[in-house]
Design an enzyme around this catalytic site. Structure first.
Site, PDB file in Angstrom:
ATOM      1  N   ARG A  29       0.821  -1.220   0.000  1.00  0.00           N
ATOM      2  CA  ARG A  29       0.000   0.000   0.000  1.00  0.00           C
ATOM      3  C   ARG A  29       0.853   1.269   0.000  1.00  0.00           C
ATOM      4  O   ARG A  29       0.560   2.230  -0.709  1.00  0.00           O
ATOM      5  CB  ARG A  29      -0.929   0.002   1.220  1.00  0.00           C
ATOM      6  CG  ARG A  29      -2.074  -0.999   1.143  1.00  0.00           C
ATOM      7  CD  ARG A  29      -2.896  -0.925   2.419  1.00  0.00           C
ATOM      8  NE  ARG A  29      -2.016  -1.052   3.564  1.00  0.00           N
ATOM      9  CZ  ARG A  29      -1.763  -2.203   4.184  1.00  0.00           C
ATOM     10  NH1 ARG A  29      -2.346  -3.308   3.774  1.00  0.00           N
ATOM     11  NH2 ARG A  29      -0.941  -2.251   5.212  1.00  0.00           N
ATOM     12  N   ILE A  30       1.924   1.280   0.796  1.00  0.00           N
ATOM     13  CA  ILE A  30       2.722   2.507   0.905  1.00  0.00           C
ATOM     14  C   ILE A  30       3.546   2.738  -0.367  1.00  0.00           C
ATOM     15  O   ILE A  30       3.592   3.848  -0.910  1.00  0.00           O
ATOM     16  CB  ILE A  30       3.609   2.476   2.172  1.00  0.00           C
ATOM     17  CG1 ILE A  30       2.703   2.421   3.416  1.00  0.00           C
ATOM     18  CG2 ILE A  30       4.533   3.700   2.224  1.00  0.00           C
ATOM     19  CD1 ILE A  30       3.427   2.143   4.719  1.00  0.00           C
ATOM     20  N   GLU A  38      17.687   1.678  16.335  1.00  0.00           N
ATOM     21  CA  GLU A  38      16.984   2.848  16.890  1.00  0.00           C
ATOM     22  C   GLU A  38      16.935   2.773  18.408  1.00  0.00           C
ATOM     23  O   GLU A  38      16.715   1.684  18.940  1.00  0.00           O
ATOM     24  CB  GLU A  38      15.554   2.907  16.338  1.00  0.00           C
ATOM     25  CG  GLU A  38      15.542   3.252  14.877  1.00  0.00           C
ATOM     26  CD  GLU A  38      14.135   3.339  14.284  1.00  0.00           C
ATOM     27  OE1 GLU A  38      13.161   3.467  15.049  1.00  0.00           O
ATOM     28  OE2 GLU A  38      14.044   3.268  13.060  1.00  0.00           O
ATOM     29  N   ARG A  63      12.035  -0.090   7.476  1.00  0.00           N
ATOM     30  CA  ARG A  63      12.683  -0.470   8.723  1.00  0.00           C
ATOM     31  C   ARG A  63      14.190  -0.368   8.524  1.00  0.00           C
ATOM     32  O   ARG A  63      14.711  -0.748   7.462  1.00  0.00           O
ATOM     33  CB  ARG A  63      12.323  -1.913   9.116  1.00  0.00           C
ATOM     34  CG  ARG A  63      10.945  -2.068   9.713  1.00  0.00           C
ATOM     35  CD  ARG A  63      10.855  -1.422  11.108  1.00  0.00           C
ATOM     36  NE  ARG A  63       9.545  -1.615  11.729  1.00  0.00           N
ATOM     37  CZ  ARG A  63       8.531  -0.765  11.636  1.00  0.00           C
ATOM     38  NH1 ARG A  63       8.644   0.365  10.949  1.00  0.00           N
ATOM     39  NH2 ARG A  63       7.380  -1.020  12.251  1.00  0.00           N
ATOM     40  N   HIS A 107      12.133   8.642  12.793  1.00  0.00           N
ATOM     41  CA  HIS A 107      11.028   7.684  12.610  1.00  0.00           C
ATOM     42  C   HIS A 107       9.662   8.375  12.770  1.00  0.00           C
ATOM     43  O   HIS A 107       8.872   8.019  13.639  1.00  0.00           O
ATOM     44  CB  HIS A 107      11.176   6.507  13.596  1.00  0.00           C
ATOM     45  CG  HIS A 107      10.483   5.255  13.094  1.00  0.00           C
ATOM     46  ND1 HIS A 107      10.932   3.983  13.363  1.00  0.00           N
ATOM     47  CD2 HIS A 107       9.357   5.079  12.341  1.00  0.00           C
ATOM     48  CE1 HIS A 107      10.123   3.094  12.813  1.00  0.00           C
ATOM     49  NE2 HIS A 107       9.159   3.739  12.182  1.00  0.00           N
TER      50      HIS A 107
HETATM   51  C1  DGY Z   1       4.776   1.435  11.485  1.00  0.00           C
HETATM   52  O1  DGY Z   1       3.571   1.613  11.696  1.00  0.00           O
HETATM   53  O2  DGY Z   1       5.242   0.312  11.313  1.00  0.00           O
HETATM   54  C2  DGY Z   1       5.644   2.643  11.415  1.00  0.00           C
HETATM   55  O3  DGY Z   1       6.975   2.377  11.320  1.00  0.00           O
HETATM   56  C3  DGY Z   1       5.354   3.592  12.548  1.00  0.00           C
HETATM   57  O4  DGY Z   1       4.230   4.264  12.155  1.00  0.00           O
END
Ligand code: DGY
Length: 327
Positions: A159-160, A270, A241, A288
């Site tokens: 989706r992203i 992180e 990630r 992030h």
């Molecule tokens: C996620 O939702 O996995 C993002 O990295 C934080 O919104």
């Protein structure tokens, strides 16, 4: 269960409205002590007697925690759930849920923001201007990379990734993508995206943007050989990630000018950021925050709370990652 018969819900960190009210209606909310470390043993201790845990991506939810007697659900306030050992959850009959969908636009917007910011050196330019170094227009000052009409390589078109492709259309970009799962032909056509292998994507893209979950297969998907395949003028964007990108190798590649820059929102360890990245002017570093809009974070909170509420009431939460636990 609490002494008052309400299911106890361990809330690892503060969440946004309306999440807290939804949780309070569903059970007795037990906040994780803010001064307690986020290690498995401490989380296990806090989870004793709890039916559910509302976790976030920095919480290691592994076997030690998942084997807590009576634990039924871990509701992660994130779409990614690599902080949770899903196989161990399933083995312990613990449901795992996430928050897909609601953060797609904010994250795609931010990937594009990083792309533009890195290409046009906005952070450097801001520091330059604030520090009083701007003495007048110069023909070669802060030269950057063209975005309009450039080639964008998307690693992952969930989706992203698709959202980023959608935005790229407005910039007349040529879009290549690499994903083991091809898009349906009509989606490819609509997005103007062409599926290629990773080597070709790296060789032809001016911008490479990463949109894959962290798994064993995607760990260090980009490392020294891959940076070597990229154009010297290319810019890498990562909002997925951190460990998908080999950070030490990235620092080497940037220093050796194998690629031109990077825009990063996520890191291998992180909240630590590789010290070699911090000193590079051609790298834009964000903490992030790709999903950090008020609306999105509120919707993530609500969705995670609803997943929890449904599960503690005995239902099947809508965003179940391991459906085999609750047929
Ligand atoms: C996620 O939702 O996995 C993002 O990295 C934080 O919104």
């Amino acid at each position: 269960m609490s002494t008052r018969g309400k299911p106890r819900i361990l809330l690892m960190h503060y969440i946004l409205d309306p999440g807290p009210a939804i949780l309070a209606e569903a059970g007795e909310v037990v906040p994780y002590p803010p001064d307690r470390p986020l290690d498995e043993a401490s989380i296990r201790q806090a989870a004793e007697g709890c039916t559910g845990i509302v976790s976030q991506l920095m919480d290691p939810i592994r076997e030690t925690v998942l084997s807590t007697p009576g634990l039924k659900i871990v509701s992660n306030v994130a779409v990614g759930f690599d902080n949770i050992d899903v196989a161990a959850a399933t083995a312990n009959k613990v449901m795992v849920t996430n928050t897909p969908g609601v953060l797609d636009d904010a994250t795609a917007d931010f990937a594009f923001t990083l792309l533009m910011t890195t290409a046009r050196r906005v952070v450097e330019a801001d520091a330059f201007t604030r520090s009083g170094q701007f003495r007048g227009w110069e023909i070669d000052m802060m030269l950057g990379a063209d975005v309009f009409g450039a080639t964008l390589g998307l690693i992952g078109v969930g989706r992203i990734g698709r959202g980023v492709a959608h935005r790229a259309k407005g910039f007349n970009m040529r879009v290549l993508y690499y994903d083991p799962n091809p898009l349906p032909p009509d989606a490819e056509q609509q997005l103007g995206a062409t599926r290629v292998d990773l080597g070709r994507l790296l060789a032809e893209s001016d911008f490479v943007s990463v949109h894959v979950p962290l798994t064993q297969e995607t760990h260090h998907l980009l490392s020294t050989p891959q940076y070597g395949q990229m154009k010297k003028t290319a810019i890498l964007i990562n909002t997925s990630r951190g460990p998908v990108v080999d950070e030490a190798a990235l620092v080497e590649a940037l220093n050796a000018k194998k690629i031109a820059g990077a825009g990063l929102d996520v890191y291998e360890r992180e909240p630590a950021v590789h010290p070699g990245l911090v000193v590079l002017p051609n790298v834009v570093l964000a903490p992030h925050i790709a999903s950090a809009t008020t609306r999105t974070r509120s919707e993530m909170s609500a969705m995670a709370a609803r997943n929890m509420a449904t599960a503690v009431r005995g239902g099947r939460p809508p965003n179940l990652v391991n459906p085999e636990v609750k047929r």
